[in-house]
Structure formats: structure tokens, C-alpha cells
Design a protein around this motif. Structure first.
Motif, PDB file in Angstrom:
ATOM      1  N   GLN A   1       0.813  -1.208   0.000  1.00 60.49           N
ATOM      2  CA  GLN A   1       0.000   0.000   0.000  1.00 60.49           C
ATOM      3  C   GLN A   1       0.852   1.266   0.000  1.00 60.49           C
ATOM      4  N   SER A   2       2.120   1.150   0.347  1.00 59.91           N
ATOM      5  CA  SER A   2       2.947   2.338   0.582  1.00 59.91           C
ATOM      6  C   SER A   2       3.437   3.014  -0.691  1.00 59.91           C
TER       7      SER A   2
ATOM      8  N   ILE B   1      -4.967  10.882  13.919  1.00 59.24           N
ATOM      9  CA  ILE B   1      -5.795  10.128  14.842  1.00 59.24           C
ATOM     10  C   ILE B   1      -6.512   8.982  14.136  1.00 59.24           C
ATOM     11  N   VAL B   2      -6.821   9.149  12.841  1.00 59.98           N
ATOM     12  CA  VAL B   2      -7.398   8.039  12.091  1.00 59.98           C
ATOM     13  C   VAL B   2      -6.377   6.907  11.971  1.00 59.98           C
ATOM     14  N   ALA B   3      -5.139   7.255  11.630  1.00 52.39           N
ATOM     15  CA  ALA B   3      -4.086   6.238  11.533  1.00 52.39           C
ATOM     16  C   ALA B   3      -3.887   5.535  12.866  1.00 52.39           C
ATOM     17  N   THR B   4      -3.978   6.288  13.956  1.00 49.91           N
ATOM     18  CA  THR B   4      -3.822   5.699  15.286  1.00 49.91           C
ATOM     19  C   THR B   4      -4.962   4.733  15.593  1.00 49.91           C
ATOM     20  N   SER B   5      -6.176   5.106  15.220  1.00 55.26           N
ATOM     21  CA  SER B   5      -7.315   4.221  15.481  1.00 55.26           C
ATOM     22  C   SER B   5      -7.205   2.942  14.664  1.00 55.26           C
ATOM     23  N   GLU B   6      -6.681   3.040  13.449  1.00 53.24           N
ATOM     24  CA  GLU B   6      -6.483   1.835  12.638  1.00 53.24           C
ATOM     25  C   GLU B   6      -5.395   0.954  13.253  1.00 53.24           C
TER      26      GLU B   6
ATOM     27  N   ARG C   1      -5.291   0.483   5.499  1.00 52.86           N
ATOM     28  CA  ARG C   1      -5.897   1.818   5.651  1.00 52.86           C
ATOM     29  C   ARG C   1      -4.995   2.726   6.471  1.00 52.86           C
ATOM     30  N   GLY C   2      -4.412   2.184   7.534  1.00 57.19           N
ATOM     31  CA  GLY C   2      -3.513   2.992   8.349  1.00 57.19           C
ATOM     32  C   GLY C   2      -2.328   3.500   7.552  1.00 57.19           C
TER      33      GLY C   2
END
Length: 314
Positions: A148-149, A254-259, A292-293
Motif C-alpha cells: 500500500q505504501s 488520529i485516524v491512523a492511530t485508530s487503525e 488503511r492505516g
């Protein structure tokens, strides 16, 4: 604040959310050992050899491919180190080699090898002892995150659907792990709702897709728990991030952290069940959140973009 269930279980290094703390029972390393000496070749041997070859090949790439290769070299070296420790610990016979492994000579070669390594790891997860299953699942997710990167690595395919596994009966240990995954899904849904007010319109689709995926996972967890006679954990009234969300970058972070918290929770399920179907469901969830993260980390410039072993303590 939440902790992320990992193998071994450690407190969450990000201390992401105060509510819905995730805890798990640490598995002693000795539990991974079986009595006597295994005479069959170690199934992790081919994974180790591939990781070593990929890391060496990626380090050797220069020019236009070097940018995509650098994170691959780092992550695959981490995979090799983890695998070597486990392979050396059990000291089982080495698998026969059909010939010398060739180092990938281009980003296209790395792309093909990452896809192969991911599939090899995914295929092993259902049948391995618990400690090994968690480690190999994390490596599979790491390969998916690397895909994904970068466009040069092919982006890869998304994980399979996260569905209620047929024929699975949750014991108490597995039910506790699924409760923790459910808590992480509640938190992720809340986060996606929060960030929609801070992100530009270009991110509306990504936010909607991410939120919808976590809603599906929440429903899967609730159905599994209800079928097992357990009462599913509900969402907290409020969650408190470790730092304020004030703009687009902090929203993406924070989205990346939640993932990442979700990867740890689902890895905790793999660590605490021997059921092959439940492991597959958890693996798909783990890989989905890792990918996703990675996409969100790329948006706000995190380094590294791809986590080498998603869900593991760092």
C-alpha cells in the motif's frame, strides 16, 4: 486510555483513548513449544529465506527504485529477524531448497516478491501454533502495508471480507478477545465521525469507506458474541484523544492511530484462538486496518509510512 492487545501483551504505547481499555492474557513463550523433537521441516523456513532475500535485494536497489525499496528493506529485515529468532529457537530441520534465491533487481521484482510473501504468510496463519500464528499474521499485514505504501509496489489487493466465521464457537478466552476487538471498532467509528469536520472534501470518500468498514466489523463482533451467549460491549459515551484534533494533519494522525489500535485488537484475537475460521476473519481485519492505516500515514507524512509488523508492540 486504551491499550492494544498484542503478543506479548503490553500497554498501548500511544495511550490512544481513555475508554474501553483493551487487556489480554500474555502467552508464555514456552506455550509455543511442543514436547519432543520435530523431524519435519520448519514451515517458517521459506518465509525466513524470502524475508532475508527481499531485504538484501531492496538494500541493493538504486536510482529511481531506491525510494520505494528503502522501507521494504527495513521492514523485511525486521521480518527476517523475528522469523530467525523463532526458527533458531525450535531448531527444526531446514526445508530443502530448490535452488538459490535470487535477489529482486527492480521495484517490479519487489512487487512480485511482496505479493508472494504475503500469500505464503496468510496461508500459514490458520494452522500454526498460537504464538507463531500471531507473528506470521503480523508479517502478512506488514507485507500488505508495504504494498500500500507505493504505486511501484503495486498497492496490492485489499483483504478478504470480515465475516462471521461459519461453525465457530467462542470459548471464554476467544470471547474476551472479540470483546476487545469490538471496543476498538467502537472507538474507530467514533474517530471517523470526529475527523469528518476537519478534513477537506477530497477525503470524504475515504472517511465514508473507512467508517462503513468499521461498522461492518462492529456488527460481526456483536453477532459472534451474541451467538456465544455473551453481551456485546457497547460504545463509550465519549473518547479522549491524547492530543487535540485541530486541523487536517492531526485528524489524519488520529485516524491512523485508530487503525493501528484495531490491528492490535484483531491480532489479539489470533493470539487467543486455535479456530482456523476465526483466525481468518481476524487476519482479514488486521490486514485491512494495516492497509488503511498506511494510506492515512502517507497523507500526513509519517515515517515510516508502513509499519513493519502491524499489531505488535513497539
Amino acid at each position: 486510555m486504551t491499550g492494544r492487545p498484542t503478543e506479548p501483551i503490553l500497554p498501548n504505547r500511544r495511550t490512544f483513548l481513555r475508554a474501553a481499555a483493551l487487556t489480554a492474557v500474555a502467552l508464555p513463550l514456552a506455550a509455543a513449544c511442543s514436547p519432543g523433537y520435530e523431524e519435519s521441516p520448519d514451515p517458517l523456513g521459506p518465509l525466513l529465506r524470502a524475508a532475508e532475500t527481499d531485504a538484501a535485494g531492496a538494500r541493493a536497489l538504486t536510482g529511481a527504485d531506491a525510494g520505494a525499496a528503502e522501507p521494504v528493506a527495513t521492514a523485511r529485515a525486521a521480518h527476517a529477524a523475528a522469523l530467525k529468532t523463532e526458527v533458531d529457537r525450535l531448531n527444526r530441520p531446514k526445508p530443502e531448497q530448490s535452488g538459490p534465491a535470487e535477489n529482486p533487481s527492480s521495484a517490479d521484482g519487489l512487487k512480485e516478491r511482496l505479493a508472494l510473501a504475503r500469500k505464503q504468510a496468510e496461508d500459514l496463519v490458520p494452522s500454526l501454533p498460537r504464538y507463531r500464528a500471531g507473528m506470521v499474521a503480523s508479517i502478512a499485514a506488514g507485507c500488505a502495508a508495504l504494498q500500500q505504501s507505493s504505486d511501484k509496489l503495486g498497492r496490492g489487493d485489499d483483504a478478504g471480507a470480515v465475516e462471521v466465521p461459519a461453525g465457530t464457537s467462542l470459548n471464554q478466552e476467544a470471547a474476551e478477545a472479540v470483546q476487545q476487538a469490538l471496543a476498538a471498532e467502537h472507538a474507530a467509528i467514533w474517530v471517523y465521525g470526529l475527523v469528518s469536520a476537519y478534513l477537506p472534501a477530497a477525503f470524504t470518500s475515504a472517511v465514508s469507506r473507512g467508517s462503513a468498514e468499521h461498522v461492518k466489523r462492529r456488527d460481526v463482533c456483536e453477532r459472534m458474541l451474541s451467538a456465544a451467549g455473551q453481551t456485546p460491549t457497547g460504545p463509550e459515551a465519549a473518547y479522549v484523544p491524547p492530543k487535540p484534533v485541530t486541523d487536517g494533519n492531526s485528524a489524519m494522525e488520529i485516524v491512523a492511530t485508530s487503525e493501528a489500535d484495531a490491528t492490535s485488537a484483531w491480532l489479539g484475537v489470533i493470539d487467543r484462538t486455535d479456530d482456523a475460521a476465526l483466525r481468518k476473519t481476524a487476519l482479514n481485519a488486521l490486514i485491512g486496518s494495516a492497509r488503511r492505516g498506511t494510506a492515512w500515514r502517507a497523507e500526513f507524512g509519517a515515517k515510516p509510512v508502513a509499519i513493519a509488523m502491524p499489531g505488535q508492540a513497539v
